[in-house]
Structures are given as C-alpha cells and as structure tokens.
Scaffold this motif. Structure first.
Motif, PDB file in Angstrom:
ATOM      1  N   ILE A 219       9.185 -42.224  -5.167  1.00 27.80           N
ATOM      2  CA  ILE A 219      10.356 -41.498  -4.679  1.00 27.80           C
ATOM      3  C   ILE A 219      10.372 -41.527  -3.157  1.00 27.80           C
ATOM      4  CG2 ILE A 219       9.129 -39.289  -4.773  1.00 27.80           C
ATOM      5  CD1 ILE A 219      11.850 -37.957  -5.290  1.00 27.80           C
ATOM      6  N   TRP A 220      11.564 -41.774  -2.628  1.00 27.81           N
ATOM      7  CA  TRP A 220      11.792 -41.728  -1.188  1.00 27.81           C
ATOM      8  C   TRP A 220      12.624 -40.489  -0.883  1.00 27.81           C
ATOM      9  CZ3 TRP A 220      10.072 -45.244   2.541  1.00 27.81           C
ATOM     10  CH2 TRP A 220       9.472 -46.404   2.055  1.00 27.81           C
ATOM     11  N   ASN A 221      12.067 -39.639  -0.045  1.00 26.73           N
ATOM     12  CA  ASN A 221      12.783 -38.449   0.424  1.00 26.73           C
ATOM     13  C   ASN A 221      13.203 -38.717   1.871  1.00 26.73           C
ATOM     14  OD1 ASN A 221      13.886 -35.910   0.587  1.00 26.73           O
ATOM     15  ND2 ASN A 221      11.926 -34.872   0.922  1.00 26.73           N
ATOM     16  N   ILE A 222      14.502 -38.868   2.087  1.00 25.39           N
ATOM     17  CA  ILE A 222      15.011 -39.368   3.369  1.00 25.39           C
ATOM     18  C   ILE A 222      15.757 -38.254   4.101  1.00 25.39           C
ATOM     19  CG2 ILE A 222      16.461 -41.117   4.467  1.00 25.39           C
ATOM     20  CD1 ILE A 222      16.143 -42.785   1.885  1.00 25.39           C
ATOM     21  N   THR A 223      15.364 -38.030   5.345  1.00 21.36           N
ATOM     22  CA  THR A 223      16.054 -37.077   6.218  1.00 21.36           C
ATOM     23  C   THR A 223      16.574 -37.837   7.432  1.00 21.36           C
ATOM     24  OG1 THR A 223      14.560 -35.292   5.515  1.00 21.36           O
ATOM     25  CG2 THR A 223      15.865 -34.934   7.522  1.00 21.36           C
ATOM     26  N   LEU A 224      17.878 -37.983   7.491  1.00 21.30           N
ATOM     27  CA  LEU A 224      18.492 -38.770   8.559  1.00 21.30           C
ATOM     28  C   LEU A 224      18.807 -37.899   9.762  1.00 21.30           C
ATOM     29  CD1 LEU A 224      20.923 -40.879   6.338  1.00 21.30           C
ATOM     30  CD2 LEU A 224      18.654 -41.529   7.166  1.00 21.30           C
TER      31      LEU A 224
ATOM     32  N   LYS B 233      10.167 -40.351   3.993  1.00 22.83           N
ATOM     33  CA  LYS B 233       8.915 -39.973   3.327  1.00 22.83           C
ATOM     34  C   LYS B 233       8.868 -40.638   1.952  1.00 22.83           C
ATOM     35  CE  LYS B 233       8.243 -35.490   5.571  1.00 22.83           C
ATOM     36  NZ  LYS B 233       8.079 -34.027   5.356  1.00 22.83           N
ATOM     37  N   CYS B 234       7.783 -41.341   1.726  1.00 23.51           N
ATOM     38  CA  CYS B 234       7.620 -42.050   0.467  1.00 23.51           C
ATOM     39  C   CYS B 234       6.385 -41.512  -0.272  1.00 23.51           C
ATOM     40  CB  CYS B 234       7.465 -43.544   0.717  1.00 23.51           C
ATOM     41  SG  CYS B 234       7.080 -44.493  -0.754  1.00 23.51           S
ATOM     42  N   HIS B 235       6.571 -41.237  -1.556  1.00 26.81           N
ATOM     43  CA  HIS B 235       5.474 -40.773  -2.415  1.00 26.81           C
ATOM     44  C   HIS B 235       5.426 -41.693  -3.623  1.00 26.81           C
ATOM     45  CE1 HIS B 235       5.617 -37.144   0.036  1.00 26.81           C
ATOM     46  NE2 HIS B 235       6.919 -37.090  -0.229  1.00 26.81           N
ATOM     47  N   SER B 236       4.349 -42.401  -3.765  1.00 25.40           N
ATOM     48  CA  SER B 236       4.191 -43.303  -4.908  1.00 25.40           C
ATOM     49  C   SER B 236       2.982 -42.866  -5.738  1.00 25.40           C
ATOM     50  CB  SER B 236       4.006 -44.744  -4.446  1.00 25.40           C
ATOM     51  OG  SER B 236       2.860 -44.857  -3.616  1.00 25.40           O
ATOM     52  N   VAL B 237       3.225 -42.655  -7.023  1.00 21.03           N
ATOM     53  CA  VAL B 237       2.181 -42.233  -7.957  1.00 21.03           C
ATOM     54  C   VAL B 237       1.848 -43.423  -8.847  1.00 21.03           C
ATOM     55  CG1 VAL B 237       1.554 -40.641  -9.793  1.00 21.03           C
ATOM     56  CG2 VAL B 237       3.026 -39.862  -7.922  1.00 21.03           C
ATOM     57  N   TYR B 238       0.621 -43.800  -8.868  1.00 22.36           N
ATOM     58  CA  TYR B 238       0.180 -44.939  -9.650  1.00 22.36           C
ATOM     59  C   TYR B 238      -1.067 -44.542 -10.442  1.00 22.36           C
ATOM     60  CZ  TYR B 238      -2.862 -45.311  -5.560  1.00 22.36           C
ATOM     61  OH  TYR B 238      -3.739 -45.022  -4.554  1.00 22.36           O
ATOM     62  N   LYS B 239      -1.515 -45.420 -11.270  1.00 20.34           N
ATOM     63  CA  LYS B 239      -2.692 -45.153 -12.090  1.00 20.34           C
ATOM     64  C   LYS B 239      -3.929 -45.064 -11.209  1.00 20.34           C
ATOM     65  CE  LYS B 239      -0.657 -47.752 -15.907  1.00 20.34           C
ATOM     66  NZ  LYS B 239      -0.761 -48.952 -16.775  1.00 20.34           N
TER      67      LYS B 239
END
Length: 290
Positions: free
Chosen positions: A52-57, A106-112
C-alpha cells in the motif's frame, strides 16, 4: 465496498505495527514531464502479501493506492498506478511527473517473513530559463547572468574573478538567481563567460560567452553624435534661409512682370491755362488783322 474496507483495515494495521519497524527515508527529485517509477521493496509478487502506498501531496491531497490478492485499489484517481517489472517486482508508476505530484510517498509492503516501510520525499526539478547580457550602471560596464524560475535554485559562477554580486528571489516555490560582475578597465573580457549549473538528470553545464566588443570610449561616441546633430541643424537652418531668399526673389520678379513699363507723358496743364493761351493767340491774330 469490500475494497474500501480492506484498504482501511490495512492502514489501521500499518499505523499500529509500523512503529516497531525501521522506516527507510529517501529523497528523490525528477524533471518535470518525465516518467517516474518508485519502488519500496525488492520482493516479487509471489512473495508479496500486499502493498500500500499512502501519498500526501503538497496540494494537501491525501490518497492511497494498494494491491492484495490480485486486486488493485486506487483512491487517488490521478493517473498513478501499480505495475510490475518483467521480473515481477512491484513499483508505483507516474506517467508524466508534474508540480502536483510533489509530496511524501509512504510505502508499506508486507511479504512472507517481514514488512518494509519506506518514506520517499519526492520533489520536482524545473530547469530555469537562462539569459546573459551586458549592462551599464553608473558609467561602468557590468556583465549579468540570470537563471529564472528554476527549482531548485541554480548556481552561477564566472570565468573571471572580480566584484561579483548575486541575488536570489523566490515565487511560488520557484527560484530566480541573478549574478552581476563589474568589468573593470583593463580586464581581459575576450573569453568572459558565466556558467549556470542546475540539478537535473544529466548535470548539464550551461555556458554563455559574453564578448565585450573593443572600440572607442563611450564619451567619444557621444561627442560624435553631438557634432553630427549640430551640423545637421546648421545645414537645415541655412537651407531654410536660402529657400526664403529665393521665394522673395521670385515674388519680386512676378510683381514686376504684372505692371507694363511706364511711358513718358507730356505734362498737361490745367484747362484754365489752356483756354487762356488759346485766347491770347486768338487776340494776337485779331490785332494783326486790324
């Protein structure tokens, strides 16, 4: 509705869980109009659970773009999209980077096996409009170099050392830099140049040659112009005077031709004396007869 619930659930999860993880902070900049790809993990889609990318411009807009279980969710609706490379790496794609795309991504990546957190500060690069010219101030020649409405501000250097003054102004996030070099007498200005450096993808150096033409001192040109003006004024004055004289001569000749030449006329005596003479002649004849 399920997509909305999923994305907000992820945001709430990350807001609580991401605090314990390490956030990688990056600062990047891209040229206006360029194609931009942002990555926040080296994991492939096979290992990824969701991203998920949470973007604040800078325009105060806040939106999210995410992916999970083969589905993408886009709440930004401004052309940004999630894509994959040929090796199945995920990235955020911006087709034509503009001023409105500046901000914090802001990028949050959830992986194994873990979670990656990235905070990417994205800025825009706008090359300035450049110009260079010679100017005169207080009877002194000055070379001027300007980099106008660039972002970030440009830097200006000169090929010669001397009395240099620089000024930087900003308007709506864009910067204008002007540098002035005073040209002293005897300074070798044949190869004078200013170099404008600005942050861009190629680190291009822009150079402008400012050749100072050799010639006579300025006061001499002013004197020559003054002499020419005086001579022209004198010529005009004498020409007008000559024209007026010729006109007067023509007018006098014309007036003389209108009147016939005067003839000698015998002086005529008054009628009374004429009668008296005739009478005296008549009387004399009468006397002779008698």
């Amino acid at each position: 509705m399920r997509d909305v619930t999923w994305i907000y659930a992820v945001v709430i999860f990350l807001s609580s869980e991401a605090r314990s993880g390490v956030t990688v902070v990056r600062h990047v900049a891209f040229i206006r109009g360029s194609e931009v790809n942002l990555t926040c993990s080296n994991k492939t889609w096979n290992d990824m659970i969701f991203v998920i990318w949470n973007i604040t411009l800078q325009t105060k807009k806040n939106c999210q773009i995410g992916y999970s279980n083969g589905k993408s969710v886009d709440f930004c609706k401004d052309g940004k999209s999630l894509r994959n490379t040929s090796s199945a790496l995920s990235y955020l794609h911006i087709s034509k980077f503009s001023d409105s795309d500046e901000g914090l991504y802001k990028c949050h990546s959830v992986y194994k096996g873990g979670i990656d957190h990235y905070a990417i500060h994205v800025a825009i690069i706008v090359p300035p409009s450049t110009s260079a010219w010679l100017d005169r101030k207080d009877n002194k020649m000055v070379a001027v170099c300007r980099a106008e409405r660039g972002k970030p501000a440009a830097s200006i250097t000169w090929s010669l050392t001397g009395n240099i003054s620089s000024k930087e102004t900003s308007s709506n996030g864009f910067f204008t830099v002007e540098s002035r070099l005073e040209l002293l007498e005897g300074m070798d200005t044949e190869n004078l140049s200013c170099v404008i450096r600005h942050q861009n993808s190629t680190e291009k150096i822009m150079s402008f040659a400012l050749k100072h033409e050799k010639g006579y001192p300025p006061w001499l040109y002013v004197l020559i112009v003054g002499v020419i003006i005086v001579l022209l004024a004198g010529f005009v004055f004498f020409a007008q005077k000559k024209i007026i004289t010729l006109r007067r001569c023509r007018q006098s000749d014309t007036s003389a031709s209108k009147w016939p030449p005067a003839e000698d006329v015998e002086e005529v005596e008054p009628y009374a004396s004429y009668v008296q003479r005739e009478n005296s002649i008549y009387n004399s004849s009468a006397d002779l007869t008698t």
